[in-house]
Scaffold this motif. Structure first.
Motif, mmCIF file in Angstrom:
data_model
loop_
_atom_site.group_PDB
_atom_site.id
_atom_site.type_symbol
_atom_site.label_atom_id
_atom_site.label_comp_id
_atom_site.label_asym_id
_atom_site.label_seq_id
_atom_site.Cartn_x
_atom_site.Cartn_y
_atom_site.Cartn_z
ATOM 1 N N GLU A 29 -1.573 -5.683 1.232
ATOM 2 C CA GLU A 29 -1.820 -5.264 2.614
ATOM 3 C C GLU A 29 -1.579 -3.757 2.771
ATOM 4 N N LEU A 30 -0.528 -3.245 2.167
ATOM 5 C CA LEU A 30 -0.272 -1.796 2.224
ATOM 6 C C LEU A 30 -1.413 -1.035 1.545
ATOM 7 N N ALA A 31 -1.884 -1.561 0.410
ATOM 8 C CA ALA A 31 -3.001 -0.925 -0.299
ATOM 9 C C ALA A 31 -4.273 -0.960 0.557
ATOM 10 N N ASN A 32 -4.495 -2.086 1.238
ATOM 11 C CA ASN A 32 -5.665 -2.196 2.135
ATOM 12 C C ASN A 32 -5.621 -1.116 3.213
ATOM 13 N N ARG A 33 -4.403 -0.691 3.551
ATOM 14 C CA ARG A 33 -4.244 0.345 4.593
ATOM 15 C C ARG A 33 -4.239 1.750 3.994
ATOM 16 N N GLY A 34 -4.540 1.833 2.716
ATOM 17 C CA GLY A 34 -4.705 3.146 2.093
ATOM 18 C C GLY A 34 -3.466 3.700 1.421
ATOM 19 N N GLU A 35 -2.419 2.899 1.323
ATOM 20 C CA GLU A 35 -1.175 3.382 0.703
ATOM 21 C C GLU A 35 -1.241 3.251 -0.821
ATOM 22 N N HIS A 36 -0.566 4.165 -1.512
ATOM 23 C CA HIS A 36 -0.420 4.044 -2.963
ATOM 24 C C HIS A 36 0.858 3.238 -3.237
ATOM 25 N N VAL A 37 0.665 2.031 -3.727
ATOM 26 C CA VAL A 37 1.765 1.073 -3.854
ATOM 27 C C VAL A 37 2.014 0.710 -5.310
ATOM 28 N N MET A 38 3.259 0.567 -5.643
ATOM 29 C CA MET A 38 3.641 0.041 -6.956
ATOM 30 C C MET A 38 4.509 -1.197 -6.744
ATOM 31 N N ILE A 39 4.188 -2.271 -7.438
ATOM 32 C CA ILE A 39 5.106 -3.412 -7.451
ATOM 33 C C ILE A 39 6.035 -3.230 -8.631
ATOM 34 N N ALA A 40 7.324 -3.292 -8.372
ATOM 35 C CA ALA A 40 8.299 -3.310 -9.443
ATOM 36 C C ALA A 40 8.604 -4.776 -9.722
ATOM 37 N N ASP A 41 8.108 -5.260 -10.850
ATOM 38 C CA ASP A 41 8.311 -6.659 -11.230
ATOM 39 C C ASP A 41 9.620 -6.748 -12.014
ATOM 40 N N ALA A 42 10.664 -7.121 -11.300
ATOM 41 C CA ALA A 42 11.977 -7.214 -11.934
ATOM 42 C C ALA A 42 12.361 -8.670 -12.120
ATOM 43 N N ASP A 43 11.346 -9.504 -12.348
ATOM 44 C CA ASP A 43 11.603 -10.922 -12.569
ATOM 45 C C ASP A 43 10.769 -11.440 -13.733
ATOM 46 N N PRO A 44 11.029 -10.926 -14.933
ATOM 47 C CA PRO A 44 10.251 -11.384 -16.072
ATOM 48 C C PRO A 44 10.633 -12.817 -16.429
ATOM 49 N N TRP A 67 -3.196 -1.864 -6.535
ATOM 50 C CA TRP A 67 -1.815 -1.370 -6.612
ATOM 51 C C TRP A 67 -1.383 -1.361 -8.064
ATOM 52 N N ASP A 68 -0.342 -0.579 -8.355
ATOM 53 C CA ASP A 68 0.195 -0.523 -9.713
ATOM 54 C C ASP A 68 1.288 -1.564 -9.886
ATOM 55 N N VAL A 69 1.544 -1.906 -11.145
ATOM 56 C CA VAL A 69 2.701 -2.764 -11.412
ATOM 57 C C VAL A 69 3.441 -2.227 -12.629
ATOM 58 N N GLN A 70 4.769 -2.223 -12.514
ATOM 59 C CA GLN A 70 5.626 -1.827 -13.629
ATOM 60 C C GLN A 70 6.676 -2.917 -13.781
ATOM 61 N N GLN A 71 7.006 -3.234 -15.015
ATOM 62 C CA GLN A 71 7.943 -4.335 -15.238
ATOM 63 C C GLN A 71 9.289 -3.834 -15.727
ATOM 64 N N TRP A 72 10.333 -4.401 -15.160
ATOM 65 C CA TRP A 72 11.690 -4.104 -15.600
ATOM 66 C C TRP A 72 12.399 -5.412 -15.957
ATOM 67 N N SER A 73 13.234 -5.339 -16.977
ATOM 68 C CA SER A 73 14.047 -6.506 -17.318
ATOM 69 C C SER A 73 15.448 -6.027 -17.665
ATOM 70 N N PRO A 74 16.452 -6.819 -17.305
ATOM 71 C CA PRO A 74 17.822 -6.458 -17.709
ATOM 72 C C PRO A 74 17.921 -6.307 -19.227
ATOM 73 N N LYS A 75 17.033 -7.011 -19.940
ATOM 74 C CA LYS A 75 17.050 -6.959 -21.409
ATOM 75 C C LYS A 75 16.690 -5.568 -21.935
ATOM 76 N N TYR A 76 15.964 -4.795 -21.114
ATOM 77 C CA TYR A 76 15.597 -3.448 -21.565
ATOM 78 C C TYR A 76 16.813 -2.537 -21.650
ATOM 79 N N GLY A 77 17.916 -2.969 -21.066
ATOM 80 C CA GLY A 77 19.106 -2.114 -21.005
ATOM 81 C C GLY A 77 18.922 -1.096 -19.900
ATOM 82 N N GLY A 78 20.018 -0.598 -19.370
ATOM 83 C CA GLY A 78 19.910 0.386 -18.289
ATOM 84 C C GLY A 78 19.745 -0.286 -16.942
ATOM 85 N N LEU A 79 20.036 0.482 -15.913
ATOM 86 C CA LEU A 79 20.053 -0.075 -14.571
ATOM 87 C C LEU A 79 18.691 0.023 -13.912
ATOM 88 N N LEU A 80 18.386 -0.989 -13.119
ATOM 89 C CA LEU A 80 17.138 -1.005 -12.360
ATOM 90 C C LEU A 80 16.995 0.244 -11.504
#
Ligand SMILES: Nc1ncnc2c1ncn2[C@@H]1O[C@H](COP(=O)(O)OP(=O)(O)OP(=O)(O)O)[C@@H](O)[C@H]1O
Ligand SMILES: [Mg+2]
Length: 215
Positions: A29-44, A67-80
């Protein structure tokens, strides 16, 4: 440096309540309104946003992702929270929708520090409502005042029956609840691997969240 992007965080310490759906439909919906959006997928590990996009791009290789998507996992080490800044800079997004796992109370608690709005999706069944209190407890100490709210999802009749009963109880218990309710609809929301485009009730929720951002 001040942050130049907004974060809408989606989190409930309960599986299968509609977190991922809410993240994707709000981002759309944000993208439909012209926003540049990224989903942070922190639930692998669940059938989450990354899997959905992978499937979509396999079946529709020329689809222009809204929209863009980037994935994070606690397994990658480091804080979200440290990772997020970098991921956002890579994409150039001005808005982030953060989809968090149901088992990560500590990550949910720290992510709340960054959030501009927090959406806690929950159905009207008792086992889901019982998880509100622990979710609120994780989020509240770190969240700015007035940014948390409960989203009633998968309701059988909007504004009626169980949804209206639950709304009354939540108000009594001093939970902020978004006016928008997400109806149960397999056809509308179960589109794994397909483009979303139509966002249904999430358009009204987006209006509510944008309005709250002004305060
Ligand atoms: N409004 C809706 N109407 C009907 N079905 C829905 C709706 N929202 C979500 N669902 C379905 O409910 C299931 C759980 O949704 P979703 O994956 O978004 O939840 P989740 O909280 O992210 O789950 P998990 O904890 O496994 O990551 C999915 O099968 C999804 O298609
Ligand atoms: Mg999910």
């Amino acid at each position: 440096m001040p942050r130049d992007y907004k974060v809408w965080m989606i989190a409930t310490l309960k599986g299968g309540v509609g977190k991922t759906k809410s993240a994707m439909f709000l981002a759309q919906e944000l993208a439909n309104r012209g926003e540049h959006v990224m989903i942070a997928d922190a639930d692998p590990g669940t059938q989450g946003v990354t899997d959905w996009v992978t499937r979509l791009l396999r079946d529709y290789p020329h689809y222009d992702m809204p929209w863009d998507v980037q994935q994070w996992s606690p397994k990658y080490g480091g804080l979200l929270v440290q990772w997020l800044d970098q991921a956002v800079r890579q994409t150039g997004a001005r808005r982030v929708v953060l989809d968090l796992g149901a088992e990560m109370a500590d990550v949910v608690a720290t992510a709340a520090i960054l959030a501009d709005q927090i959406v806690i999706p929950v159905g009207t069944h008792q086992d889901e409502l019982a998880r509100l209190e622990p979710t609120w407890r994780a989020v509240k100490p770190n969240a700015r005042a007035g940014i948390c709210g409960v989203l009633l999802t998968r309701v059988d009749a909007v504004g009626k029956g169980a949804a209206s009963d639950v709304r009354r109880v939540l108000a009594h218990d001093a939970y902020h609840t978004y006016e928008t309710e997400i109806p149960r609809s397999r056809a509308a929301y179960d589109r794994f691997g397909l483009p979303i485009e139509q966002t249904g009730a999430y358009a009204a929720l987006t209006d509510e969240l944008l309005k709250r951002e002004e305060y």
